[in-house]
Design a protein around this motif. Structure first.
Motif, PDB file in Angstrom:
ATOM      1  N   GLY A 212      12.024  -8.990   5.167  1.00 35.96           N
ATOM      2  CA  GLY A 212      10.728  -9.027   4.731  1.00 35.96           C
ATOM      3  C   GLY A 212       9.758  -8.942   5.904  1.00 35.96           C
ATOM      4  O   GLY A 212      10.155  -9.038   7.184  1.00 35.96           O
TER       5      GLY A 212
ATOM      6  N   VAL B 238      13.091 -14.270  -3.387  1.00 33.82           N
ATOM      7  CA  VAL B 238      11.874 -14.239  -3.960  1.00 33.82           C
ATOM      8  C   VAL B 238      11.459 -15.741  -4.761  1.00 33.82           C
ATOM      9  O   VAL B 238      10.468 -16.073  -4.464  1.00 33.82           O
TER      10      VAL B 238
ATOM     11  N   ASP C  14       4.106 -13.304   8.401  1.00 32.44           N
ATOM     12  CA  ASP C  14       5.284 -12.498   8.868  1.00 32.44           C
ATOM     13  C   ASP C  14       6.375 -13.502   9.219  1.00 32.44           C
ATOM     14  O   ASP C  14       7.638 -12.957   8.793  1.00 32.44           O
TER      15      ASP C  14
ATOM     16  N   ALA D 120       8.133 -14.702   5.964  1.00 30.01           N
ATOM     17  CA  ALA D 120       8.852 -13.295   5.259  1.00 30.01           C
ATOM     18  C   ALA D 120      10.096 -13.127   5.844  1.00 30.01           C
ATOM     19  O   ALA D 120      10.889 -12.776   5.299  1.00 30.01           O
TER      20      ALA D 120
ATOM     21  N   ALA E  55       4.920  -9.341   6.634  1.00 32.71           N
ATOM     22  CA  ALA E  55       3.711  -9.480   6.092  1.00 32.71           C
ATOM     23  C   ALA E  55       2.884  -8.688   6.962  1.00 32.71           C
ATOM     24  O   ALA E  55       2.965  -8.667   8.345  1.00 32.71           O
TER      25      ALA E  55
ATOM     26  N   SER F  30      17.923  -2.454   0.544  1.00 32.30           N
ATOM     27  CA  SER F  30      18.518  -1.163   0.204  1.00 32.30           C
ATOM     28  C   SER F  30      19.671  -1.332   0.312  1.00 32.30           C
ATOM     29  O   SER F  30      20.427  -2.001   0.968  1.00 32.30           O
TER      30      SER F  30
ATOM     31  N   ASP G 212      -2.961  -8.278   4.368  1.00 31.44           N
ATOM     32  CA  ASP G 212      -3.310  -8.277   3.156  1.00 31.44           C
ATOM     33  C   ASP G 212      -2.032  -8.336   2.256  1.00 31.44           C
ATOM     34  O   ASP G 212      -2.405  -8.289   1.098  1.00 31.44           O
ATOM     35  N   SER G 213      -0.961  -8.171   2.824  1.00 34.69           N
ATOM     36  CA  SER G 213       0.234  -8.218   1.872  1.00 34.69           C
ATOM     37  C   SER G 213       1.509  -8.865   2.596  1.00 34.69           C
ATOM     38  O   SER G 213       1.846  -9.025   3.781  1.00 34.69           O
ATOM     39  N   THR G 214       2.435  -8.972   1.640  1.00 37.31           N
ATOM     40  CA  THR G 214       3.795  -9.639   2.318  1.00 37.31           C
ATOM     41  C   THR G 214       4.791  -8.760   1.403  1.00 37.31           C
ATOM     42  O   THR G 214       4.739  -8.567   0.135  1.00 37.31           O
ATOM     43  N   THR G 215       5.845  -8.380   1.834  1.00 36.98           N
ATOM     44  CA  THR G 215       6.686  -7.536   1.259  1.00 36.98           C
ATOM     45  C   THR G 215       8.267  -7.979   1.546  1.00 36.98           C
ATOM     46  O   THR G 215       8.618  -8.804   2.716  1.00 36.98           O
ATOM     47  N   LEU G 216       8.970  -8.132   0.676  1.00 37.39           N
ATOM     48  CA  LEU G 216      10.417  -8.299   0.717  1.00 37.39           C
ATOM     49  C   LEU G 216      11.338  -7.263  -0.090  1.00 37.39           C
ATOM     50  O   LEU G 216      10.662  -6.878  -1.099  1.00 37.39           O
ATOM     51  N   GLY G 217      12.485  -6.796   0.623  1.00 32.65           N
ATOM     52  CA  GLY G 217      12.873  -5.599  -0.149  1.00 32.65           C
ATOM     53  C   GLY G 217      14.331  -5.563   0.389  1.00 32.65           C
ATOM     54  O   GLY G 217      14.878  -6.336   1.257  1.00 32.65           O
TER      55      GLY G 217
END
Length: 75
Positions: free
Chosen positions: A40, A69, A9, A12, A42, A52, A45-50
């Motif tokens: 981003g 990324v 986390d 990210a 985490a 808007s 079980d997952s990592t996210t980057l995004g």
């Protein structure tokens, strides 16, 4: 890693702090000018980057997100 809770986390969260040839300041200013946000996080079980953004800014923001990324510098 199981012995380092929070590391994913933390990493990210640093993703927008430099990527490709862009500094953190350049990323922030470009996103602000585009009316966009990015970040981003985490979990176990997952990592996210995004991001808007308004559709008119999709190309610019997509380029930044791609660098975040593929080429993070965390600097």
């Amino acid at each position: 890693p199981a012995d380092r809770p929070g590391l994913a986390d933390f990493t990210a969260g640093l993703a927008t702090q430099g990527a490709g040839d862009r500094t953190a300041t350049e990323i922030a200013r470009t996103l602000e000018a585009a009316g966009a946000t990015a970040g981003g996080g985490a979990g176990r079980d997952s990592t996210t980057l995004g991001a808007s953004a308004p559709i008119a800014s999709a190309d610019v923001v997509g380029d930044i997100l791609s660098d975040v990324v593929e080429r993070p510098t965390f600097a």
